[in-house]
Structure formats: structure tokens, C-alpha cells
Write a protein that holds these residues in place. Structure first.
Motif, short mmCIF file in Angstrom:
data_model
loop_
_atom_site.label_atom_id
_atom_site.label_comp_id
_atom_site.label_asym_id
_atom_site.label_seq_id
_atom_site.Cartn_x
_atom_site.Cartn_y
_atom_site.Cartn_z
N GLY A 188 5.95 13.25 5.90
CA GLY A 188 5.87 12.53 7.17
C GLY A 188 7.21 12.00 7.62
N LEU A 189 7.96 11.40 6.71
CA LEU A 189 9.29 10.88 7.07
C LEU A 189 10.26 12.02 7.38
CD1 LEU A 189 9.67 7.95 4.52
CD2 LEU A 189 9.33 7.79 6.99
N HIS A 190 10.06 13.15 6.72
CA HIS A 190 10.93 14.29 7.04
C HIS A 190 10.71 14.78 8.47
CE1 HIS A 190 13.12 18.05 6.81
NE2 HIS A 190 12.04 18.67 7.26
N ARG A 191 9.47 14.72 8.95
CA ARG A 191 9.23 15.12 10.33
C ARG A 191 10.09 14.28 11.28
NH1 ARG A 191 6.80 19.92 9.32
NH2 ARG A 191 4.82 19.70 8.21
N VAL A 192 10.17 12.98 10.99
CA VAL A 192 11.00 12.09 11.82
C VAL A 192 12.47 12.45 11.67
CG1 VAL A 192 11.65 9.70 12.25
CG2 VAL A 192 9.28 10.25 11.64
N ALA A 193 12.92 12.61 10.42
CA ALA A 193 14.33 12.91 10.17
C ALA A 193 14.72 14.24 10.79
CB ALA A 193 14.58 12.93 8.66
N HIS A 194 13.84 15.25 10.70
CA HIS A 194 14.16 16.57 11.28
C HIS A 194 14.24 16.49 12.80
CE1 HIS A 194 14.49 20.90 11.31
NE2 HIS A 194 13.48 21.00 12.14
N TRP A 195 13.38 15.69 13.43
CA TRP A 195 13.43 15.50 14.88
C TRP A 195 14.77 14.87 15.29
CZ3 TRP A 195 13.34 10.96 17.99
CH2 TRP A 195 13.11 11.20 19.35
N LEU A 196 15.20 13.88 14.53
CA LEU A 196 16.50 13.26 14.81
C LEU A 196 17.65 14.25 14.56
CD1 LEU A 196 15.84 9.81 13.11
CD2 LEU A 196 16.03 10.24 15.57
N LEU A 239 11.94 5.62 -1.36
CA LEU A 239 10.53 5.27 -1.47
C LEU A 239 9.72 6.26 -2.29
CD1 LEU A 239 9.86 4.12 2.22
CD2 LEU A 239 10.13 2.66 0.20
N THR A 240 10.11 7.52 -2.27
CA THR A 240 9.27 8.56 -2.86
C THR A 240 9.90 9.31 -4.03
OG1 THR A 240 10.05 10.32 -1.38
CG2 THR A 240 8.24 8.92 -0.60
N GLY A 241 11.22 9.27 -4.16
CA GLY A 241 11.88 10.07 -5.18
C GLY A 241 11.99 11.53 -4.81
N ILE A 242 11.71 11.86 -3.56
CA ILE A 242 11.78 13.25 -3.07
C ILE A 242 12.90 13.34 -2.05
CG2 ILE A 242 10.54 15.09 -1.87
CD1 ILE A 242 7.94 13.79 -2.89
N ASP A 243 13.81 14.29 -2.23
CA ASP A 243 14.96 14.44 -1.34
C ASP A 243 14.81 15.71 -0.51
OD1 ASP A 243 17.37 14.39 -0.06
OD2 ASP A 243 18.61 14.54 -1.86
N ILE A 244 14.46 15.54 0.76
CA ILE A 244 14.34 16.67 1.69
C ILE A 244 15.43 16.51 2.75
CG2 ILE A 244 12.84 17.98 3.22
CD1 ILE A 244 10.44 16.63 1.96
N HIS A 245 16.35 17.44 2.79
CA HIS A 245 17.43 17.35 3.79
C HIS A 245 16.83 17.41 5.19
CE1 HIS A 245 21.00 18.30 6.13
NE2 HIS A 245 21.72 17.90 5.09
N PRO A 246 17.35 16.60 6.11
CA PRO A 246 16.80 16.59 7.47
C PRO A 246 16.84 17.94 8.17
CG PRO A 246 18.23 14.69 7.13
CD PRO A 246 18.38 15.56 5.93
N GLY A 247 17.75 18.81 7.73
CA GLY A 247 17.85 20.12 8.37
C GLY A 247 16.84 21.13 7.90
N ALA A 248 16.14 20.86 6.81
CA ALA A 248 15.16 21.81 6.27
C ALA A 248 14.01 22.00 7.25
CB ALA A 248 14.64 21.32 4.93
N GLN A 249 13.54 23.26 7.36
CA GLN A 249 12.42 23.58 8.26
C GLN A 249 11.15 23.74 7.42
OE1 GLN A 249 13.34 26.76 11.09
NE2 GLN A 249 15.52 26.48 10.66
N ILE A 250 10.15 22.94 7.75
CA ILE A 250 8.91 22.89 6.97
C ILE A 250 7.72 23.20 7.87
CG2 ILE A 250 7.40 21.41 5.62
CD1 ILE A 250 9.81 19.96 4.59
N GLY A 251 6.85 24.09 7.41
CA GLY A 251 5.66 24.46 8.17
C GLY A 251 4.52 23.48 7.94
N ARG A 252 3.31 23.94 8.19
CA ARG A 252 2.12 23.10 8.08
C ARG A 252 1.63 23.02 6.63
NH1 ARG A 252 -2.05 25.14 9.88
NH2 ARG A 252 -1.33 27.28 10.14
N ASN A 253 1.06 21.87 6.31
CA ASN A 253 0.30 21.67 5.06
C ASN A 253 1.13 21.86 3.79
OD1 ASN A 253 -1.93 21.29 6.73
ND2 ASN A 253 -2.59 23.43 6.56
N LEU A 254 2.38 21.42 3.82
CA LEU A 254 3.17 21.42 2.59
C LEU A 254 2.65 20.33 1.66
CD1 LEU A 254 5.57 22.16 0.76
CD2 LEU A 254 6.96 20.55 2.09
#
Length: 237
Positions: free
Chosen positions: A35-43, A62-77
Motif C-alpha cells: 500500500g505504501l509503495h503505491r503512494v511512493a510509486h505515484w510520487l 514499519l514493515t522491514g520490506i524495502d521496495i524501491h519507489p521505481g519498481a512496477q508492481i501489478g495486482r495482488n502481490l
């Protein structure tokens, strides 16, 4: 929006037998991270890189998961448990499942596609815990990456990869036809990397034995062909 959220939570419940309700799934770190990545990717797409990074670091804290804002993620990951890293140029399709401690890492861009350093994960892929998928490679649809595997080459559709470096492993048809196999691979001795290594060594020994037998036959044939018969009685007379 609510309908998409419910569908997302239901897709996770279908892949994880642990939660008793959708409310429980909302507490999963992987759900918050996506969910936070969706926000970061939009920015990030709006070239607000500092804010995108801020959201990214907040998510990691908060989560211990590092997803770069530039990564492209589809539905239902579905990222189960967490502690995973997803690089900037990674592309993830729909209905992908990633277990803990997975790295979608990069390699030297000079060795791959220009500007593309991280893997492309297609729809329905399952990546087991501790696996490393490295470089601008493509993991095709419905593939499975076993726990602790190191994948550095393209993975064909429907393949099951295990070992270091990862190699395809045969899966029984009745297992392959199942809708979802938790944890990437079937829990069987056949898929243990140590067992696979032993079987490979046995095959190599058998090949060496066959080659040795062939060389012995060739040597014996040359010796028989090169032998000259002794002189006859007439010649000795």
C-alpha cells in the motif's frame, strides 16, 4: 476502491491458510508495504523523488520490506512475513507470491539491458524464502523459485527452479496442475538441493565409467589391429 481492496485481501486468504478474517490480513506487513509503495510509486512517477524516498524509508521502518519507489508492481502481490528487497527496475506481474528474505536484485547494467538492472517477474510466480533473483532476467508465468535458490538466467514458463545456481526440476503432473502450491515447491526429498547434488554426482560418475569403458575398447581394438602374425613354417625354411 473498496471492491479492489476486498479482492486483494481475498487473494491473500486463498494463498495463506493462517488468517481467520480479512481484518487480520490488514495487519500483515506485506499488505502495508504494498500500500505504501503505491503512494511512493505515484510520487516517483511525478518526479517527487525526495517524497517518494521518504515514503519508502517509512515503509521499510514499519514493515522491514524495502521496495524501491521505481519498481512496477501489478495486482495482488502477496509478500509473506517480509524482510524482502525489491530493486528499482523490477517489474512484477499479477498474483505473484513472495516469501520472506527474498531479493530481487540488480547487476551491472553494462552486462544487461541498458537501464534495466533488476528482474521481471511475470504473473502467478511463487518465490520461496531466501531466494535471490538477480539481474535483468525474466521469470515467466506460473514459475516457482525454491527456497534459497539463486537465479541468474531466464526461467521458462511453469518451471520449478532449485539450487545454486538454480536449475529446473521436474514436478509431477498432479502437483503441477494444482491451483496454488504454498512455499514455492513441494516439501519432498526430491527437491532438496543436497539430494539433487548427489544425483548429479552419480550421473557424472556413470558418464565417466561409460567413457572409460569406451576408451578401453578402443585401445584393445587398436592393439588387435596393429598385431602382425609370426612367420609361417615355409618362410622359416
Amino acid at each position: 476502491m473498496l471492491g479492489r481492496l476486498v479482492a486483494y485481501l481475498d487473494s491473500i486468504k486463498a494463498r495463506d491458510p493462517a488468517p481467520r478474517s480479512r481484518w487480520e490480513i490488514l495487519l500483515y506487513p506485506g499488505v502495508l508495504a504494498v500500500g505504501l509503495h503505491r503512494v511512493a510509486h505515484w510520487l516517483f512517477q511525478g518526479e517527487l523523488y525526495f517524497l517518494a524516498r521518504f515514503v519508502n524509508h517509512l515503509s521499510r521502518f514499519l514493515t522491514g520490506i524495502d521496495i524501491h519507489p521505481g519498481a512496477q508492481i501489478g495486482r495482488n502481490l502477496f509478500i509473506d512475513h517480509g524482510f524482502s528487497v525489491i530493486g528499482e527496475t523490477s517489474e512484477i506481474g499479477d498474483n505473484v507470491t513472495i516469501y520472506q528474505n527474498v531479493t530481487l536484485g540488480g547487476t551491472n547494467p553494462a552486462n544487461g539491458i541498458a537501464g534495466k538492472r533488476h528482474p521481471t517477474i511475470c504473473d502467478g510466480v511463487i518465490i520461496g524464502s531466501g531466494a535471490n533473483v538477480l539481474g535483468p532476467i525474466t521469470v515467466e508465468k506460473n514459475s516457482r523459485i525454491g527456497a534459497n535458490a539463486v537465479v541468474t538466467r531466464d526461467v521458462p514458463e511453469g518451471a520449478t527452479m532449485t539450487g545454486i545456481p538454480a536449475r529446473p526440476t521436474l514436478v509431477a503432473a498432479e502437483q503441477y496442475q494444482r491451483d496454488f502450491v504454498p512455499y514455492g515447491t513441494i516439501c519432498s526429498e526430491r527437491f532438496d538441493p543436497q539430494t539433487q547434488q548427489l544425483e548429479m554426482l552419480k550421473c557424472e560418475v556413470e558418464q565417466l565409467r561409460n567413457r572409460l569403458a569406451q576408451l578401453i575398447q578402443e585401445r584393445d581394438g587398436q592393439q588387435r589391429g596393429g598385431a602382425h602374425p609370426g612367420p609361417t613354417e615355409r618362410e622359416r625354411a
